[in-house]
Design an enzyme around this catalytic site. Structure first.
Site: not given
Ligand SMILES: Cc1cc2nc3c(=O)[nH]c(=O)nc-3n(C[C@H](O)[C@H](O)[C@H](O)COP(=O)(O)OP(=O)(O)OC[C@H]3O[C@@H](n4cnc5c(N)ncnc54)[C@H](O)[C@@H]3O)c2cc1C
Length: 393
Positions: A112, A115, A147, A230, A363
Site C-alpha cells: 500500500q 503514507s 509494509s 484496513e 487519536e
Molecule cells: C507498523 C506500521 C506499518 C505501516 N504500514 C503502512 C503501509 O503499508 N502503507 C502506508 O501507506 N502506511 C503505512 N503505515 C503508516 C501509517 O498509516 C502512518 O504512520 C499513520 O497514518 C500516522 O501517520 P504519521 O506517521 O505521518 O504520523 P502523524 O500523522 O504525523 O501523527 C503524529 C502524531 O499526531 C497525532 N495526530 C495527527 N493528527 C491528529 C488529529 N487530527 N487529532 C489528534 N491527533 C492527531 C497522531 O495521532 C500521532 O500521535 C504504517 C505504520 C506502521 C507503524
C-alpha cells in the site's frame, strides 16, 4: 440461493476432482478459486458464488478438516484485506479478471503506497504527483512506511493529479507495478530490529491509464473503501478463544504458577474478559459486513485491538520479570509476513507499539468514532476550500 449444504456439496466436488494429497498447492488453490469457494461472497467468476459472507466458515472448516492447503493469508494481508475489496468495488471487469485470482491464490503479493513523509494522518495532503502523458501517467514522489514493499508485485497507490483544487478533490487511485525500473524500495528498521516496512521512491514511474481505479480526481473516495477495510482487516480478524495476544500470557500464567501475584491475577482476568468481548464484537462486525462494505465501526474495533495488544503484552513482560526483558534476536530480518503474537514476549511488547499507529493512529480513529459514530461536532477544518498548491507546508 447458495446455502451451507450447497457449499458442502461443491467443496466435496472440488476435493474429489483435485485431491490435495496429489495436487500441486497452487493448482489446488486455482481450482478452489474457479469453483467459487475462495471468498464465497464475491461474484461468480471472481472466486465466489454471491453467497452470504458468513458461510465462508463452512468451506474453510471442510477444507481444513482434510488438510487442504490454504492461501496463507498473512503473507498477503494488504492484498486480501484492502486491495481486493477496492478492486471489487471500483475496478473495471478487465481489472477484476486480471488481478483478483493471482492475488487470492498468493502468486502476487500487494502493498500500500499511501503514507508520505508529510502525509500520514493528514493523508489527503499527499504530494506524490501523477501527470498524464497520453495513455500513461508519469509518477514522481516518495512514500514511506510501506509494509511488505520488498515482497510485492503490485501496489495500491494514491497520487495527486490536480494541485489546483482542494486537497481531497485532486487525488487519483492507481495500481502500481512494483517491478517498474523507477520504483526504488529501501528498508526501514523498526523498534523490533527487523524491517517489515520500507521507504519507496518513485521516479518517472509510468502507469498505463488502464491501471487507474475509479475516476480521475475521485481517489479520495476510492481510498475510503481501502481504509475502512484496513481497520477491519487489522482489528477484526477471526480468532478462536485465546487466539490473539491473550493466548501466550494465559499459557504462561497456567504453566508458571511461581510467577503469579494477586495484583497480576486481577489485571489478567480483566484483560482476558476484554479480549473475549473484543473477539465476539469482531464476530458481530463480520456478520454486519454481510450487508455491505464496512463503515466507521471498523475504527472502534481497530482502537480496541491496539489498546488490548499493548496492555496484554505489557502485562506479559511484567509477569515474566527479568526474563521478560530478554529479547531473542536483533538480526535485521525482512519478514515475509507479520505475526503480532509471534516470537517471544519481548517481540510482542515491542511490535504492539506500532498497532496504535498503523492503519490510522488511535487519536485519529477516536476522531472518526466521535464524528461519524457518535455524531459529535467535527474538528475545525480550515483548509477544506483551499487549493492544495496553496496549502502551508
Ligand atoms: C507498523 C506500521 C506499518 C505501516 N504500514 C503502512 C503501509 O503499508 N502503507 C502506508 O501507506 N502506511 C503505512 N503505515 C503508516 C501509517 O498509516 C502512518 O504512520 C499513520 O497514518 C500516522 O501517520 P504519521 O506517521 O505521518 O504520523 P502523524 O500523522 O504525523 O501523527 C503524529 C502524531 O499526531 C497525532 N495526530 C495527527 N493528527 C491528529 C488529529 N487530527 N487529532 C489528534 N491527533 C492527531 C497522531 O495521532 C500521532 O500521535 C504504517 C505504520 C506502521 C507503524
Amino acid at each position: 440461493m447458495t446455502d451451507a449444504a450447497e457449499l458442502q456439496r461443491r467443496t466435496a466436488q472440488l476435493l474429489a476432482a483435485h485431491p490435495p494429497a496429489n495436487t500441486d498447492r497452487i493448482d489446488f488453490l486455482k481450482a478452489r478459486f474457479d469453483a467459487g469457494l475462495a471468498w464465497v461472497h464475491y461474484p461468480e467468476g471472481l472466486g465466489g458464488l454471491n453467497a452470504p459472507r458468513s458461510l465462508q466458515v463452512v468451506v474453510d472448516a471442510e477444507l481444513e478438516a482434510v488438510g487442504a492447503p490454504d492461501n496463507d493469508p498473512r503473507r498477503n494481508g494488504i492484498g486480501l484485506g484492502m486491495a481486493a475489496p477496492t478492486i471489487l468495488k471500483y475496478g473495471t471487469e478487465e481489472q477484476k479478471q486480471r488481478y483478483l485470482r493471482p492475488l487470492w491464490v498468493g502468486e502476487e503479493v500487494w502493498c500500500q503506497l499511501f503514507s508520505e513523509p508529510g502525509a500520514g494522518s493528514d493523508l489527503a495532503a499527499l504530494g506524490t504527483r501523477a501527470v498524464r502523458e497520453g495513455d500513461e501517467w508519469v509518477v514522481n514522489g516518495q512514500k514511506v512506511w510501506t509494509s511488505g514493499a520488498h515482497n510485492s508485485r503490485w501496489a495500491i497507490l494514491i497520487a495527486r493529479t490536480d494541485p489546483d483544487v482542494p486537497k481531497h478533490a485532486g487525488i487519483t487511485y492507481f495500481i502500481c507495478d512494483m517491478t517498474d525500473p523507477g520504483v526504488d524500495v529501501r528498508p526501514l528498521r523498526q523498534i523490533t530490529g527487523e524491517a517489515e516496512f520500507n521507504e519507496v521512491f518513485l521516479t518517472d514511474v509510468r502507469i498505463p491509464d488502464d491501471r487507474r481505479l475509479g475516476e480521475v480526481g475521485d481517489g479520495w473516495r476510492v481510498a475510503q473503501t481501502t481504509l475502512n477495510n484496513e481497520r477491519v482487516a487489522i482489528g477484526g480478524m477471526r480468532l478462536p478463544r485465546e487466539g490473539g495476544m491473550i493466548g501466550p500470557v494465559s499459557r504462561t500464567w497456567r504453566e508458571r504458577p511461581e510467577l503469579r501475584t494477586q495484583d497480576l491475577h486481577q489485571r489478567l482476568l480483566k484483560l482476558w474478559v476484554d479480549a473475549e468481548v473484543a473477539r465476539l464484537t469482531a464476530e458481530r462486525l463480520r456478520q454486519q459486513l454481510v450487508a455491505g462494505q464496512p463503515g466507521p465501526e471498523g475504527a472502534g474495533m481497530k482502537l480496541a485491538f491496539a489498546r488490548l495488544n499493548q496492555e496484554i503484552s505489557g502485562l506479559e513482560v511484567e509477569l515474566r520479570g527479568e526474563e521478560g526483558l530478554l529479547y531473542d534476536d536483533w538480526t535485521l530480518r525482512r519478514p515475509e509476513l507479520v505475526d503480532f503474537t509471534g516470537r517471544d514476549a519481548g517481540y510482542r511488547y515491542l511490535r504492539s507499539k506500532g498497532n496504535s499507529i498503523e492503519g490510522g493512529t488511535s487519536e485519529v480513529l477516536l476522531n472518526i468514532v466521535a464524528e461519524r459514530v457518535l455524531g459529535l461536532p467535527a474538528e475545525p477544518r480550515t483548509d477544506k476550500d483551499v487549493a492544495w498548491k496553496d496549502l502551508a507546508r
